[in-house]
Write a protein that holds these residues in place. Sequence first.
Motif, PDB file in Angstrom:
ATOM      1  N   TYR A  72       7.018   2.443  -3.853  1.00 16.77           N
ATOM      2  CA  TYR A  72       5.599   2.240  -4.162  1.00 16.77           C
ATOM      3  C   TYR A  72       4.777   1.989  -2.893  1.00 16.77           C
ATOM      4  O   TYR A  72       3.592   2.319  -2.837  1.00 16.77           O
ATOM      5  CB  TYR A  72       5.423   1.070  -5.125  1.00 16.77           C
ATOM      6  N   ASP A  73       5.415   1.404  -1.881  1.00 11.55           N
ATOM      7  CA  ASP A  73       4.714   1.114  -0.642  1.00 11.55           C
ATOM      8  C   ASP A  73       4.188   2.395   0.005  1.00 11.55           C
ATOM      9  O   ASP A  73       3.096   2.400   0.584  1.00 11.55           O
ATOM     10  CB  ASP A  73       5.639   0.379   0.324  1.00 11.55           C
ATOM     11  N   SER A  74       4.963   3.476  -0.105  1.00  7.63           N
ATOM     12  CA  SER A  74       4.511   4.741   0.476  1.00  7.63           C
ATOM     13  C   SER A  74       3.460   5.420  -0.407  1.00  7.63           C
ATOM     14  O   SER A  74       2.600   6.152   0.088  1.00  7.63           O
ATOM     15  CB  SER A  74       5.699   5.688   0.696  1.00  7.63           C
ATOM     16  N   PRO A 120      -0.180   2.564   0.033  1.00  3.99           N
ATOM     17  CA  PRO A 120      -0.129   1.815   1.300  1.00  3.99           C
ATOM     18  C   PRO A 120      -1.245   0.786   1.395  1.00  3.99           C
ATOM     19  O   PRO A 120      -2.263   0.873   0.713  1.00  3.99           O
ATOM     20  CB  PRO A 120      -0.310   2.923   2.347  1.00  3.99           C
ATOM     21  N   GLY A 121      -1.000  -0.192   2.255  1.00  6.26           N
ATOM     22  CA  GLY A 121      -2.028  -1.196   2.519  1.00  6.26           C
ATOM     23  C   GLY A 121      -1.763  -2.557   1.922  1.00  6.26           C
ATOM     24  O   GLY A 121      -2.346  -3.553   2.356  1.00  6.26           O
ATOM     25  N   TYR A 122      -0.885  -2.616   0.922  1.00  8.19           N
ATOM     26  CA  TYR A 122      -0.612  -3.892   0.249  1.00  8.19           C
ATOM     27  C   TYR A 122       0.667  -4.579   0.757  1.00  8.19           C
ATOM     28  O   TYR A 122       0.920  -5.729   0.432  1.00  8.19           O
ATOM     29  CB  TYR A 122      -0.486  -3.683  -1.264  1.00  8.19           C
ATOM     30  N   GLY A 123       1.467  -3.850   1.501  1.00  6.08           N
ATOM     31  CA  GLY A 123       2.714  -4.420   2.034  1.00  6.08           C
ATOM     32  C   GLY A 123       3.818  -4.543   1.008  1.00  6.08           C
ATOM     33  O   GLY A 123       4.660  -5.440   1.096  1.00  6.08           O
ATOM     34  N   PHE A 124       3.845  -3.635   0.026  1.00  8.69           N
ATOM     35  CA  PHE A 124       4.827  -3.748  -1.057  1.00  8.69           C
ATOM     36  C   PHE A 124       6.280  -3.729  -0.565  1.00  8.69           C
ATOM     37  O   PHE A 124       7.142  -4.379  -1.158  1.00  8.69           O
ATOM     38  CB  PHE A 124       4.630  -2.624  -2.074  1.00  8.69           C
ATOM     39  N   ALA A 125       6.561  -2.986   0.504  1.00  8.05           N
ATOM     40  CA  ALA A 125       7.936  -2.913   1.012  1.00  8.05           C
ATOM     41  C   ALA A 125       8.395  -4.250   1.566  1.00  8.05           C
ATOM     42  O   ALA A 125       9.598  -4.531   1.621  1.00  8.05           O
ATOM     43  CB  ALA A 125       8.043  -1.837   2.095  1.00  8.05           C
ATOM     44  N   LYS A 126       7.438  -5.075   1.930  1.00  6.56           N
ATOM     45  CA  LYS A 126       7.748  -6.383   2.508  1.00  6.56           C
ATOM     46  C   LYS A 126       7.642  -7.504   1.477  1.00  6.56           C
ATOM     47  O   LYS A 126       8.517  -8.363   1.380  1.00  6.56           O
ATOM     48  CB  LYS A 126       6.805  -6.649   3.679  1.00  6.56           C
ATOM     49  N   ASN A 127       6.564  -7.477   0.686  1.00 10.65           N
ATOM     50  CA  ASN A 127       6.340  -8.599  -0.247  1.00 10.65           C
ATOM     51  C   ASN A 127       6.831  -8.339  -1.669  1.00 10.65           C
ATOM     52  O   ASN A 127       6.806  -9.224  -2.513  1.00 10.65           O
ATOM     53  CB  ASN A 127       4.857  -8.987  -0.284  1.00 10.65           C
ATOM     54  N   MET A 128       7.266  -7.109  -1.943  1.00  6.80           N
ATOM     55  CA  MET A 128       7.792  -6.716  -3.257  1.00  6.80           C
ATOM     56  C   MET A 128       6.800  -6.984  -4.397  1.00  6.80           C
ATOM     57  O   MET A 128       7.195  -7.168  -5.548  1.00  6.80           O
ATOM     58  CB  MET A 128       9.127  -7.427  -3.554  1.00  6.80           C
ATOM     59  N   GLY A 129       5.518  -7.010  -4.053  1.00  3.23           N
ATOM     60  CA  GLY A 129       4.494  -7.211  -5.068  1.00  3.23           C
ATOM     61  C   GLY A 129       4.083  -8.658  -5.276  1.00  3.23           C
ATOM     62  O   GLY A 129       3.151  -8.934  -6.044  1.00  3.23           O
ATOM     63  N   ASP A 166      -5.134 -10.627   0.561  1.00  3.65           N
ATOM     64  CA  ASP A 166      -6.207 -10.164   1.446  1.00  3.65           C
ATOM     65  C   ASP A 166      -6.497  -8.677   1.214  1.00  3.65           C
ATOM     66  O   ASP A 166      -7.668  -8.259   1.167  1.00  3.65           O
ATOM     67  CB  ASP A 166      -5.818 -10.415   2.902  1.00  3.65           C
ATOM     68  N   ALA A 167      -5.428  -7.879   1.046  1.00  2.00           N
ATOM     69  CA  ALA A 167      -5.589  -6.439   0.785  1.00  2.00           C
ATOM     70  C   ALA A 167      -6.276  -6.207  -0.564  1.00  2.00           C
ATOM     71  O   ALA A 167      -7.127  -5.320  -0.683  1.00  2.00           O
ATOM     72  CB  ALA A 167      -4.232  -5.746   0.819  1.00  2.00           C
TER      73      ALA A 167
END
Length: 251
Positions: A209-211, A214-223, A231-232
């Motif tokens: 979903y991160d790709s 983009p912009g929300y950091g899903f790959a890092k924060n997992m939602g 902030d996003a």
Amino acid sequence: MESIAEIKKVFADADVSEYSGLIEKYGDDERDGVKKIIASAQKKINALEKEKARSYKMFEFERKYADKGYICGIDEVGRGPLAGPVVAAAVILPKDCDILYLNDSKQLTPKKREALYDEIMAKAVAVGVGMANEKVIDEINVLNADYEAMKQAISKLQVKPQLLLNDAVNIPGVDIEQVGIIKGDTLSASIAAASIIAKVTRDRLMVEYDSLYPGYGFAKNMGYGTAEHIDALKKIGPCAIHRRTFIKNFV
């Protein structure tokens, strides 16, 4: 006489199960370097024995209900995030299961979860995965969405279990005997295995979903609602996978 570097390589190439024989072989070597190698190997042996004892205890509920037939562990992940689905897993482990290090997925490193995911998938009698997306969560609330994901996971098992071990819940509308265990993912190997399968499945999905978003950091924060994520949300607004009932305070 073998050099210390050669002996170090012998231990490095060996499995921990072989260390006792190697310690016996090199135990009379008085060199400090060899003594350190042996001391390190003994620590690993002790750690493995400790893990075997912990793992044996993790199968206490599976042994208690062994006469029931197939025992299935159930767990879910993703109740708290602002985006993405809840994911549930159902796992039936073999009665002679030899998988070590099973534990609540949150207590494992990502690398260890990935390794255990592969081992569980290879050794389990059956694995089922279910999920409920953000629209379902918004429509029926996250707890009911969890139940739907769990029922879906059970329905995808290749064999029908005779008993469900659940992490603290009782799943409505299921015609299988259930046992709810408080903090079950730390007390039952089957529930821990389900926790790992659910966590890895959801994390991989959020990376995808991160790709797409983009912009929300899903790959890092997992939602989850990290400062970066919130902030996003305030700057660019929600995307398709955000749970509208969870983000009302931020947009």
